[in-house]
Design a protein around this motif. Sequence first.
Motif, PDB file in Angstrom:
ATOM      1  N   ARG A  65      25.650 -27.654  14.191  1.00 32.87           N
ATOM      2  CA  ARG A  65      24.225 -27.984  13.702  1.00 32.87           C
ATOM      3  C   ARG A  65      23.897 -29.244  12.887  1.00 32.87           C
ATOM      4  NH1 ARG A  65      20.465 -24.096  15.069  1.00 32.87           N
ATOM      5  NH2 ARG A  65      20.734 -22.628  16.056  1.00 32.87           N
ATOM      6  N   VAL A  66      25.032 -29.367  11.924  1.00 33.74           N
ATOM      7  CA  VAL A  66      25.106 -30.653  11.105  1.00 33.74           C
ATOM      8  C   VAL A  66      25.728 -32.092  11.661  1.00 33.74           C
ATOM      9  CG1 VAL A  66      24.952 -29.091   9.011  1.00 33.74           C
ATOM     10  CG2 VAL A  66      26.918 -30.155   9.900  1.00 33.74           C
ATOM     11  N   LEU A  67      26.248 -31.752  12.844  1.00 37.80           N
ATOM     12  CA  LEU A  67      27.038 -33.006  13.476  1.00 37.80           C
ATOM     13  C   LEU A  67      25.938 -33.919  13.924  1.00 37.80           C
ATOM     14  CD1 LEU A  67      29.728 -33.760  14.107  1.00 37.80           C
ATOM     15  CD2 LEU A  67      29.467 -32.857  16.467  1.00 37.80           C
ATOM     16  N   PRO A  68      24.884 -33.706  14.491  1.00 41.09           N
ATOM     17  CA  PRO A  68      23.855 -34.584  14.961  1.00 41.09           C
ATOM     18  C   PRO A  68      23.520 -35.657  13.806  1.00 41.09           C
ATOM     19  CG  PRO A  68      23.460 -32.756  16.208  1.00 41.09           C
ATOM     20  CD  PRO A  68      24.347 -32.322  15.127  1.00 41.09           C
ATOM     21  N   PRO A  69      23.039 -35.020  12.761  1.00 39.21           N
ATOM     22  CA  PRO A  69      22.473 -35.921  11.542  1.00 39.21           C
ATOM     23  C   PRO A  69      23.710 -36.798  10.922  1.00 39.21           C
ATOM     24  CG  PRO A  69      22.341 -33.525  10.979  1.00 39.21           C
ATOM     25  CD  PRO A  69      22.584 -33.769  12.581  1.00 39.21           C
ATOM     26  N   THR A  70      24.724 -35.915  11.066  1.00 35.94           N
ATOM     27  CA  THR A  70      26.022 -36.604  10.399  1.00 35.94           C
ATOM     28  C   THR A  70      26.569 -37.943  11.227  1.00 35.94           C
ATOM     29  OG1 THR A  70      26.865 -34.563   9.499  1.00 35.94           O
ATOM     30  CG2 THR A  70      28.340 -36.110   9.757  1.00 35.94           C
ATOM     31  N   ILE A  71      26.497 -37.865  12.398  1.00 40.60           N
ATOM     32  CA  ILE A  71      26.748 -38.890  13.277  1.00 40.60           C
ATOM     33  C   ILE A  71      25.686 -40.232  13.092  1.00 40.60           C
ATOM     34  CG2 ILE A  71      26.982 -39.812  15.996  1.00 40.60           C
ATOM     35  CD1 ILE A  71      27.919 -37.145  16.427  1.00 40.60           C
ATOM     36  N   VAL A  72      24.825 -39.657  13.084  1.00 41.80           N
ATOM     37  CA  VAL A  72      23.505 -40.854  12.825  1.00 41.80           C
ATOM     38  C   VAL A  72      23.737 -41.568  11.412  1.00 41.80           C
ATOM     39  CG1 VAL A  72      20.998 -41.396  12.499  1.00 41.80           C
ATOM     40  CG2 VAL A  72      21.757 -39.818  14.201  1.00 41.80           C
ATOM     41  N   ASP A  73      24.064 -40.619  10.518  1.00 42.70           N
ATOM     42  CA  ASP A  73      24.415 -41.099   8.935  1.00 42.70           C
ATOM     43  C   ASP A  73      25.450 -42.035   9.061  1.00 42.70           C
ATOM     44  OD1 ASP A  73      23.992 -40.977   6.126  1.00 42.70           O
ATOM     45  OD2 ASP A  73      26.009 -40.363   6.450  1.00 42.70           O
ATOM     46  N   ALA A  74      26.463 -41.667   9.992  1.00 41.65           N
ATOM     47  CA  ALA A  74      27.655 -42.510   9.775  1.00 41.65           C
ATOM     48  C   ALA A  74      27.590 -43.688  10.441  1.00 41.65           C
ATOM     49  CB  ALA A  74      28.862 -41.813  10.882  1.00 41.65           C
ATOM     50  N   THR A  75      26.609 -43.998  11.514  1.00 42.34           N
ATOM     51  CA  THR A  75      26.300 -45.180  12.260  1.00 42.34           C
ATOM     52  C   THR A  75      25.536 -46.013  11.188  1.00 42.34           C
ATOM     53  OG1 THR A  75      24.354 -44.257  13.074  1.00 42.34           O
ATOM     54  CG2 THR A  75      26.355 -44.457  14.469  1.00 42.34           C
ATOM     55  N   THR A  76      24.790 -45.622  10.315  1.00 42.85           N
ATOM     56  CA  THR A  76      23.954 -46.351   9.168  1.00 42.85           C
ATOM     57  C   THR A  76      24.709 -46.754   8.373  1.00 42.85           C
ATOM     58  OG1 THR A  76      23.417 -44.461   7.870  1.00 42.85           O
ATOM     59  CG2 THR A  76      21.690 -45.051   9.696  1.00 42.85           C
ATOM     60  N   ARG A  77      26.091 -46.259   7.841  1.00 43.32           N
ATOM     61  CA  ARG A  77      26.914 -46.746   6.994  1.00 43.32           C
ATOM     62  C   ARG A  77      27.681 -47.678   7.504  1.00 43.32           C
ATOM     63  NH1 ARG A  77      26.449 -43.610   2.585  1.00 43.32           N
ATOM     64  NH2 ARG A  77      25.256 -41.835   2.821  1.00 43.32           N
ATOM     65  N   VAL A  78      28.011 -48.027   8.747  1.00 43.72           N
ATOM     66  CA  VAL A  78      28.830 -49.244   9.078  1.00 43.72           C
ATOM     67  C   VAL A  78      28.563 -50.438   8.077  1.00 43.72           C
ATOM     68  CG1 VAL A  78      29.152 -50.573  11.012  1.00 43.72           C
ATOM     69  CG2 VAL A  78      28.675 -48.368  11.407  1.00 43.72           C
ATOM     70  N   SER A  79      27.329 -50.858   8.044  1.00 41.72           N
ATOM     71  CA  SER A  79      27.014 -52.060   7.069  1.00 41.72           C
ATOM     72  C   SER A  79      27.556 -52.061   5.860  1.00 41.72           C
ATOM     73  CB  SER A  79      25.614 -52.365   7.300  1.00 41.72           C
ATOM     74  OG  SER A  79      24.862 -52.378   8.666  1.00 41.72           O
ATOM     75  N   GLY A  80      27.295 -50.894   5.137  1.00 45.08           N
ATOM     76  CA  GLY A  80      27.632 -50.703   3.695  1.00 45.08           C
ATOM     77  C   GLY A  80      29.417 -50.940   3.669  1.00 45.08           C
ATOM     78  N   VAL A  81      30.060 -50.043   4.667  1.00 41.19           N
ATOM     79  CA  VAL A  81      31.210 -50.213   4.696  1.00 41.19           C
ATOM     80  C   VAL A  81      32.108 -51.526   5.115  1.00 41.19           C
ATOM     81  CG1 VAL A  81      33.463 -49.258   5.873  1.00 41.19           C
ATOM     82  CG2 VAL A  81      31.587 -47.790   5.323  1.00 41.19           C
ATOM     83  N   VAL A  82      31.334 -52.302   5.874  1.00 41.18           N
ATOM     84  CA  VAL A  82      31.737 -53.538   6.354  1.00 41.18           C
ATOM     85  C   VAL A  82      31.558 -54.544   5.023  1.00 41.18           C
ATOM     86  CG1 VAL A  82      31.258 -55.617   7.512  1.00 41.18           C
ATOM     87  CG2 VAL A  82      31.298 -53.458   8.701  1.00 41.18           C
ATOM     88  N   GLY A  83      30.476 -54.207   4.247  1.00 39.44           N
ATOM     89  CA  GLY A  83      30.198 -55.203   3.078  1.00 39.44           C
ATOM     90  C   GLY A  83      31.065 -54.915   2.076  1.00 39.44           C
ATOM     91  N   LEU A  84      31.550 -53.704   1.816  1.00 41.35           N
ATOM     92  CA  LEU A  84      32.778 -53.234   0.936  1.00 41.35           C
ATOM     93  C   LEU A  84      33.922 -53.781   1.274  1.00 41.35           C
ATOM     94  CD1 LEU A  84      31.852 -49.465  -0.254  1.00 41.35           C
ATOM     95  CD2 LEU A  84      31.644 -51.664  -1.560  1.00 41.35           C
ATOM     96  N   LEU A  85      34.171 -53.660   2.572  1.00 40.25           N
ATOM     97  CA  LEU A  85      35.542 -54.280   2.956  1.00 40.25           C
ATOM     98  C   LEU A  85      35.695 -55.595   3.026  1.00 40.25           C
ATOM     99  CD1 LEU A  85      36.284 -52.079   6.056  1.00 40.25           C
ATOM    100  CD2 LEU A  85      37.657 -51.967   3.949  1.00 40.25           C
ATOM    101  N   SER A  86      34.628 -56.427   3.026  1.00 33.34           N
ATOM    102  CA  SER A  86      34.551 -58.091   2.799  1.00 33.34           C
ATOM    103  C   SER A  86      34.503 -58.363   1.370  1.00 33.34           C
ATOM    104  CB  SER A  86      33.377 -58.372   3.533  1.00 33.34           C
ATOM    105  OG  SER A  86      33.188 -58.060   4.730  1.00 33.34           O
ATOM    106  N   SER A  87      33.833 -57.443   0.490  1.00 36.69           N
ATOM    107  CA  SER A  87      33.744 -57.777  -0.783  1.00 36.69           C
ATOM    108  C   SER A  87      35.128 -57.561  -1.475  1.00 36.69           C
ATOM    109  CB  SER A  87      32.733 -56.990  -1.451  1.00 36.69           C
ATOM    110  OG  SER A  87      31.493 -57.293  -1.008  1.00 36.69           O
ATOM    111  N   ALA A  88      35.962 -56.593  -1.032  1.00 38.42           N
ATOM    112  CA  ALA A  88      37.019 -56.524  -1.384  1.00 38.42           C
ATOM    113  C   ALA A  88      38.076 -57.605  -1.498  1.00 38.42           C
ATOM    114  CB  ALA A  88      37.955 -55.269  -0.928  1.00 38.42           C
TER     115      ALA A  88
END
Length: 282
Positions: free
Chosen positions: A201-224
């Motif tokens: 039941r928590v999988l659908p909102p979790t998948i949506v949340d994961a896609t919204t975190r792509v920008s933040g993760v890319v930004g962190l990897l670039s900042s590193a």
Amino acid sequence: MTALGTQAPPVVPRRARRRGTVTRRTLRALGIVLLAIPLLAAVVGPFLAPSTAAGGIPLQGPGSEHLLGTDVLGRDLLGLLLRGGTTVVTLTAAALLLAYLVAMPIGLVVAARGRIVETITIGLLDVLLALPSLLVLMVLAATGRRSVVWLVLAVAFVQLPHVVRLVRGAAAAPACVAALETMTMTGEPWWRVRIVETGRRVLPPTIVDATTRVSGVVGLLSSANFLGAGLDPLVVDWAVVVDQNMTALFLRPSVVLLPAGLLVALCAGTNLLVDDLLERRS
């Protein structure tokens, strides 16, 4: 006629609805194009890319030998663009996958184990949430550990408290709780109710949340890379290319703007498609 004290729902003009539909379709198409370009470059690019060996003429203009010119190290810019997306996409996916594989079980256990466990866990998560993401990367840079494994672990660690809180909140939603109580009353085992069914039941909102975190993760990897905790300078990566060519921004803007543009396209395309998905779900 409407009941006393109630108001009829506003009527949206047909032209406005049509304009809104056209706008959503346009944004969806734009998101697909923006996301497809860096993904194709990351997946197919390495097989088509020319050599990226250093030793050519630095900052050479476009020509027959180098279609987009060279960077400050004399490497073919087109080759860098076609090869540099593989690490970006791979590390982003690895960091997100690791974060959710660790956070989802923790969130499900916290939601199922009662008030004391929940209070202690949420308190620890609040402490982790107070840590700035860049501070974690700076500490990693200070240790001198510059490898892909440590970088993925650090980025996943930063995402962990956010994901645990999300999973715990989704598991505690009224609709989810009601369904789980019904299964419990019918005699279903604890592990099936609290782990399997809650996880489903928590999988659908979790998948949506994961896609919204792509920008933040890319930004962190670039900042590193700018903080000294990123990839080895010899690795062909869009963020590394931007870092290595910053001094040439005003001499040859393309050596900085093109790889940076691919990073922006990856994040913007993902955000547009996620927004479209959320609108269709609402």
